[in-house]
Design an enzyme around this catalytic site. Sequence first.
Site, PDB file in Angstrom:
ATOM      1  N   LYS A  67       1.035  -1.378  -0.134  1.00  0.00           N
ATOM      2  CA  LYS A  67      -0.400   0.292  -0.386  1.00  0.00           C
ATOM      3  C   LYS A  67       0.913   1.344   0.414  1.00  0.00           C
ATOM      4  CE  LYS A  67      -3.845  -2.470   2.394  1.00  0.00           C
ATOM      5  NZ  LYS A  67      -3.686  -3.771   2.050  1.00  0.00           N
ATOM      6  N   GLU A  96      -9.360   3.344   0.003  1.00  0.00           N
ATOM      7  CA  GLU A  96      -8.918   1.906  -0.940  1.00  0.00           C
ATOM      8  C   GLU A  96      -9.392   1.805  -2.845  1.00  0.00           C
ATOM      9  OE1 GLU A  96     -10.663  -2.190   1.252  1.00  0.00           O
ATOM     10  OE2 GLU A  96     -12.076  -0.974   0.027  1.00  0.00           O
TER      11      GLU A  96
END
Length: 608
Positions: free
Chosen positions: A405, A537
Amino acid sequence: MTYRQRLSFFICIDSCIVLSAIFISSFLVGEPIHVENTLLWISTIAILCSHYFFSLSYKLYKKVWEYASTNELLLLLKIVTYVAFVTGVVQFIALQEIRFKFLMITWLLHLFFIGGSRLVWRLYRDSIINRRTTKVRTLIVGAGSAGTMVARQLLKNSECRLLPIGFIDDNSKKKNLDILGLPVIGGVREIVDVVEERKVDNIIIAIPSLPEKELKPIIQECAKTKAETKILPLLEDLITGKVSVNQFRDVEVEDLLGREPIDIDIESISKNIQGKRVLVTGAGGSIGSELSRQLIEFQPSHLILLGHGENSIYTIEMELKEKKQHDAVEITAIIADIQDKDKMMDVIKTHKPDIIYHAAAHKHVPLMEKNPEEAVKNNMIGTMNIAIAASVHQVTTFVMVSTDKAVHPTSVMGASKKLAEMIIQDMDRKSDTKFVAVRFGNVLGSRGSVIPLFKKQIERGGPVTVTHPDMVRYFMTIPEASRLVIQAGALANGGEIFVLDMGEPIKIVDLAKNLITLSGFTLDDIEITYTGARPGEKLFEELLTEQEIVDQQIYPKIYIGKTTEIQIESIQDILATYTSLDSHALKNRLIEIANSKTIHKSESVVTI
């Protein structure tokens, strides 16, 4: 029954059998049966005495006849033959003659009755007693040695509820053959039809040596059925006695990844860790605790477990101390917060670790979106505190656990981890300590991962919630992630970012479907609902940016690439001002700095 009761029972039965064999034989050969027939009574006494002598000598009455095989049959043949021989010798000594015809017929009847009585008992147990209990119809995948071993064990074990009904095997030469009375029904592609047609409740995959990639399609076929699927343990575990042949493990979602185990350089890791002092931050977490389990196998002199949660640290400390083979490793548990700079300095000064594995971090994406200042304090300031302490006290190697991420981050968590990578890369330039980062994707089964959430939702009867039908992620297991982190410490030269080649990404919705079917339900039983992507997200994750990717391979699955410019001044600025920014402004600033696209060509990235 007890052994004495069993012995008495068999002596009575065998006495009747032996006497029946003698008198029937006498009748057949025309030998008169009356008290004056010396030959008959001498032969009877000789046969009875020698029968019990040889039976006790060869421990015939200790055999469990429901598990009898050819070995027991050969033993009976040997005993009956010895009895006939001894009887012939007694006849010759006592009467100066041997009645060969009488002995031969007696030998045949003796063998037939003794063997037949055991066979009748086994058939009675198999066909009558075993049918009194409800059996679970079981299909065995794999008609090789392991599958045959499983079938034999299940057929013999009257207490086991599993009843094998046939085999599945892709070997065309075995199709339509019978093994232990069970048919080889078809191949892997026919599993769904076979389960439905034969009303199979349970599937056992009995090919323990099969590579993960070849196991995956079998599990996928099994997952299409309503049958519960289990896997035979590894052959080495069976051979060493860790598990028995009828101890099967449940199929886990990890099996569906189809990933081969990561090969690590045991020699270099042992050289790097054995006899060293090692500290793990976040040691109570999913990654930190598994790191600790694997590190202790390499025999460090001292393992320091540092964490903020006392229960989790206590649990892993007790687990490691219970492993008696690791008594030589000193284990110390420390409750501390990496945000406490003075405490970190004191811990490193006191315990003087040679290597630090930094696994402590806030990792929940939605929570960090709502609390960006906590991400800064823990993921950035906490990392800086432990890194500075490591540098000041001349720790040899510092390995930080990062995340995919951190690539093109759109979330606070990803941005904070990307900036934490920059912090340790900057520390590597200034310090004699080797600072490296390890970047990987989602970890199956870790706290906060989708698997525990899906399992709880399935236990409640659903629905299973998926954010978006097109959401995909890279996945790896906790042991894989931990091995990568340990390997990074052994390969580190300083300044690298290690990234695992994680294979193909997996759709979250497919993961949910597989978990539902592996739990014994159908998609009609458990509903899947879509809740929409959560704040921060992305639909997909990356492991490297376009600027970082270089194809040159320097080690199996290891590549050298480039890193983006280290924005240390911007990081220092945000650390000085983050408390004055509102959540929205802080989030935007973190993502802006983390997404700098300037290339700094003097640095390198190493990818596993």
